[in-house]
Scaffold this motif. Structure first.
Motif, mmCIF file in Angstrom:
data_model
loop_
_atom_site.group_PDB
_atom_site.id
_atom_site.type_symbol
_atom_site.label_atom_id
_atom_site.label_comp_id
_atom_site.label_asym_id
_atom_site.label_seq_id
_atom_site.Cartn_x
_atom_site.Cartn_y
_atom_site.Cartn_z
ATOM 1 N N ASP A 164 0.765 -0.840 -0.155
ATOM 2 C CA ASP A 164 -0.210 -0.191 -0.210
ATOM 3 C C ASP A 164 1.061 1.299 -0.287
ATOM 4 O O ASP A 164 0.451 2.056 -1.001
ATOM 5 C CB ASP A 164 -0.583 0.478 0.989
ATOM 6 N N SER A 165 1.837 1.177 1.081
ATOM 7 C CA SER A 165 2.732 2.209 0.866
ATOM 8 C C SER A 165 3.465 1.592 1.792
ATOM 9 O O SER A 165 3.392 1.339 3.432
ATOM 10 C CB SER A 165 2.007 3.148 2.175
ATOM 11 N N THR A 166 5.263 2.034 1.777
ATOM 12 C CA THR A 166 6.560 1.806 2.576
ATOM 13 C C THR A 166 5.967 2.626 3.730
ATOM 14 O O THR A 166 6.691 1.522 4.414
ATOM 15 C CB THR A 166 7.691 2.078 1.248
ATOM 16 N N ASN A 167 6.090 3.840 4.121
ATOM 17 C CA ASN A 167 5.825 4.330 5.164
ATOM 18 C C ASN A 167 4.441 3.455 5.903
ATOM 19 O O ASN A 167 4.667 2.720 7.131
ATOM 20 C CB ASN A 167 4.525 5.708 5.207
ATOM 21 N N THR A 188 6.136 -1.396 -6.522
ATOM 22 C CA THR A 188 5.248 -0.352 -7.118
ATOM 23 C C THR A 188 4.163 -0.005 -5.060
ATOM 24 O O THR A 188 4.048 -0.952 -4.236
ATOM 25 C CB THR A 188 4.139 -0.964 -7.636
ATOM 26 N N GLN A 189 3.805 1.166 -5.236
ATOM 27 C CA GLN A 189 2.472 1.134 -4.454
ATOM 28 C C GLN A 189 0.927 1.412 -4.516
ATOM 29 O O GLN A 189 0.646 2.355 -5.674
ATOM 30 C CB GLN A 189 3.314 2.482 -3.381
ATOM 31 N N THR A 190 0.372 1.301 -4.302
ATOM 32 C CA THR A 190 -1.038 1.060 -4.273
ATOM 33 C C THR A 190 -1.875 2.419 -3.323
ATOM 34 O O THR A 190 -2.533 2.992 -4.227
ATOM 35 C CB THR A 190 -2.325 0.276 -4.177
ATOM 36 N N GLY A 225 -0.004 4.841 -2.159
ATOM 37 C CA GLY A 225 2.142 5.742 -1.490
ATOM 38 C C GLY A 225 0.892 7.292 -1.360
ATOM 39 O O GLY A 225 0.168 7.928 -1.840
ATOM 40 N N ARG A 226 1.815 7.956 -0.351
ATOM 41 C CA ARG A 226 1.657 9.408 0.421
ATOM 42 C C ARG A 226 2.407 10.278 0.516
ATOM 43 O O ARG A 226 3.913 10.043 0.333
ATOM 44 C CB ARG A 226 1.074 8.955 1.744
ATOM 45 N N GLY A 227 1.788 11.356 0.424
ATOM 46 C CA GLY A 227 2.677 13.056 -0.483
ATOM 47 C C GLY A 227 2.507 13.371 1.357
ATOM 48 O O GLY A 227 1.460 13.061 1.684
ATOM 49 N N ARG A 228 3.256 15.147 1.551
ATOM 50 C CA ARG A 228 3.058 15.294 2.218
ATOM 51 C C ARG A 228 1.857 16.229 1.887
ATOM 52 O O ARG A 228 1.274 16.623 1.066
ATOM 53 C CB ARG A 228 3.793 16.368 1.686
ATOM 54 N N LEU A 229 1.165 16.387 3.331
ATOM 55 C CA LEU A 229 -0.371 17.384 3.114
ATOM 56 C C LEU A 229 -1.187 16.858 2.678
ATOM 57 O O LEU A 229 -2.045 16.909 2.212
ATOM 58 C CB LEU A 229 0.176 19.094 2.761
ATOM 59 N N ARG A 281 13.175 20.787 -11.301
ATOM 60 C CA ARG A 281 12.123 20.225 -11.554
ATOM 61 C C ARG A 281 12.258 18.999 -10.358
ATOM 62 O O ARG A 281 13.478 18.465 -10.229
ATOM 63 C CB ARG A 281 11.763 19.075 -12.609
ATOM 64 N N LYS A 282 10.849 18.477 -9.893
ATOM 65 C CA LYS A 282 10.913 17.780 -9.239
ATOM 66 C C LYS A 282 11.247 16.378 -9.118
ATOM 67 O O LYS A 282 10.952 15.214 -9.974
ATOM 68 C CB LYS A 282 9.734 17.603 -7.993
ATOM 69 N N VAL A 283 12.962 15.609 -8.531
ATOM 70 C CA VAL A 283 12.939 14.518 -8.687
ATOM 71 C C VAL A 283 12.667 13.239 -7.114
ATOM 72 O O VAL A 283 12.681 12.126 -7.445
ATOM 73 C CB VAL A 283 14.336 13.979 -9.124
ATOM 74 N N GLY A 311 9.870 8.443 4.791
ATOM 75 C CA GLY A 311 9.164 7.799 3.316
ATOM 76 C C GLY A 311 10.383 8.760 2.527
ATOM 77 O O GLY A 311 10.362 9.671 2.275
ATOM 78 N N ILE A 312 10.551 8.368 1.462
ATOM 79 C CA ILE A 312 11.631 8.456 0.109
ATOM 80 C C ILE A 312 11.070 7.997 -1.282
ATOM 81 O O ILE A 312 10.884 7.060 -1.659
ATOM 82 C CB ILE A 312 12.909 8.709 0.153
ATOM 83 N N GLY A 313 10.955 9.197 -2.103
ATOM 84 C CA GLY A 313 10.311 8.446 -3.169
ATOM 85 C C GLY A 313 10.620 9.267 -4.650
ATOM 86 O O GLY A 313 10.981 10.959 -4.433
HETATM 87 C C1 BTN Z 1 6.314 14.715 -1.300
HETATM 88 O O1 BTN Z 1 6.649 15.026 -1.670
HETATM 89 O O2 BTN Z 1 4.907 14.019 -1.003
HETATM 90 C C2 BTN Z 1 6.356 13.304 -0.271
HETATM 91 C C3 BTN Z 1 6.590 12.436 -0.774
HETATM 92 C C4 BTN Z 1 6.757 10.656 -0.744
HETATM 93 C C5 BTN Z 1 6.225 9.381 -1.252
HETATM 94 C C6 BTN Z 1 7.562 8.562 -0.305
HETATM 95 S S1 BTN Z 1 7.192 6.924 -2.233
HETATM 96 C C7 BTN Z 1 7.989 6.170 0.084
HETATM 97 C C8 BTN Z 1 7.125 6.604 0.854
HETATM 98 N N1 BTN Z 1 5.184 6.271 1.442
HETATM 99 C C9 BTN Z 1 4.954 6.312 0.830
HETATM 100 O O3 BTN Z 1 3.544 6.323 1.277
HETATM 101 N N2 BTN Z 1 5.434 7.714 0.897
HETATM 102 C C10 BTN Z 1 6.773 8.370 1.092
#
Ligand code: BTN
Length: 271
Positions: free
Chosen positions: A10-13, A34-36, A38-42, A115-117, A143-145
């Motif tokens: 689901d998410s590595t975090n 792969t993540q189904t 994946g979570r970002g900030r905010l 650009r965001k890497v 967590g790092i993507g």
């Molecule tokens: C962002 O820029 O909003 C943060 C993104 C972070 C994504 C990574 S991918 C691995 C880890 N697992 C998650 O669900 N999120 C972080």
């Protein structure tokens, strides 16, 4: 450090949080192809197709505000330095000068040629009372993507222009090696942070690579927006913004708008 790799999560975090609860006091690196979910900030979602480096480091950490606040900076500096080495090693003359510049969009997004890497999401788990003070059961989940081997055009849900390492290099990178190198560097940085506080080397890396220094930006902090010129970061890693009211030290926020500095004919910002 134990490294667990999965085909799909689901998410590595989220997985690192679950695994940390079962293995208190242990440093864990959790990655997925792969993540189904994946979570970002905010509270945002993070698209995670195959080809990205999606991983999280669960590190035991005392419930200390300075450690929690500084962890994203340690992670950002560690990933930037790892990417710098990787880009240098992959260019014919062994320098990264030929690639677009790496920079840090404060607090910890990593940009390659503006650009965001890479995006970073740091979360905390609360620990149960532990008999052993040296093995805190509370953990930080880092967590790092990294957009590595897919093309950034695959990413449709981006609020900021994206790029991948393969887009820039013209060939794929070795994902296990990249994840391992980042994981080791982050782990070393976190050990130093916990033992001695925010390392000077982290501040130095961020200062050297801070994006848009001297530019006029807008920083969103929840419902509040601050307009100012980026002056740098202070010894605690806070963003220093020169506003009409003076220099403001910002603990958190997201840079949303960037404009060049005022032309001489425009009214200058008061100091
Ligand atoms: C962002 O820029 O909003 C943060 C993104 C972070 C994504 C990574 S991918 C691995 C880890 N697992 C998650 O669900 N999120 C972080």
């Amino acid at each position: 450090m134990l490294h667990l790799h999965y085909t799909n999560l689901d998410s590595t975090n989220a997985a690192a949080k679950r695994l940390a609860a079962m293995n208190p006091g242990q440093m864990l690196l959790v990655s997925a192809r792969t993540q189904t979910a994946g979570r970002g900030r905010l509270g945002r979602t993070w698209q995670s197709p195959a080809g990205g480096a999606w991983f999280s480091l669960a590190t035991p950490a005392p419930e200390n505000a300075l450690v929690t606040q500084s962890a994203p900076l340690v992670v950002g500096a560690a990933v930037l330095e790892t990417l710098q080495e990787l880009l240098a090693a992959q260019t014919p003359n062994g320098t990264s000068a030929a690639s677009p510049a790496l920079s840090i969009k404060w607090p910890n997004d990593i940009l390659l040629g503006n650009r965001k890497v890479c995006g970073i999401l740091c979360e905390r788990t609360l620990g149960a009372a532990s008999a052993d003070e040296n093995r805190p059961s509370a953990a930080l989940i880092l967590g790092i993507g990294i957009n590595a081997n897919m093309s950034a055009v695959q990413l449709t849900d981006v609020r900021f222009p994206a790029v991948s390492l393969a887009d820039v290099l013209g060939h794929p990178v070795e994902l296990p090696r990249l994840i391992d190198a980042c994981g080791r560097r982050i782990a070393a940085g976190m050990e130093t942070l916990i033992a001695n506080g925010l390392p000077c080397s982290v501040l130095k890396t961020i200062k050297r690579h801070l994006a848009w220094k001297g530019c006029r930006v807008r920083l969103a902090q929840g419902n509040r927006e601050i307009d100012g010129i980026i002056m740098g970061i202070d010894a605690l890693g806070r963003l220093m913004l020169r506003t009409y009211d003076g220099v403001e030290m910002c603990n958190a926020g997201e840079v949303t708008t960037v404009r060049p500095v005022a032309a001489p004919s425009e009214e200058p910002l008061a100091v």
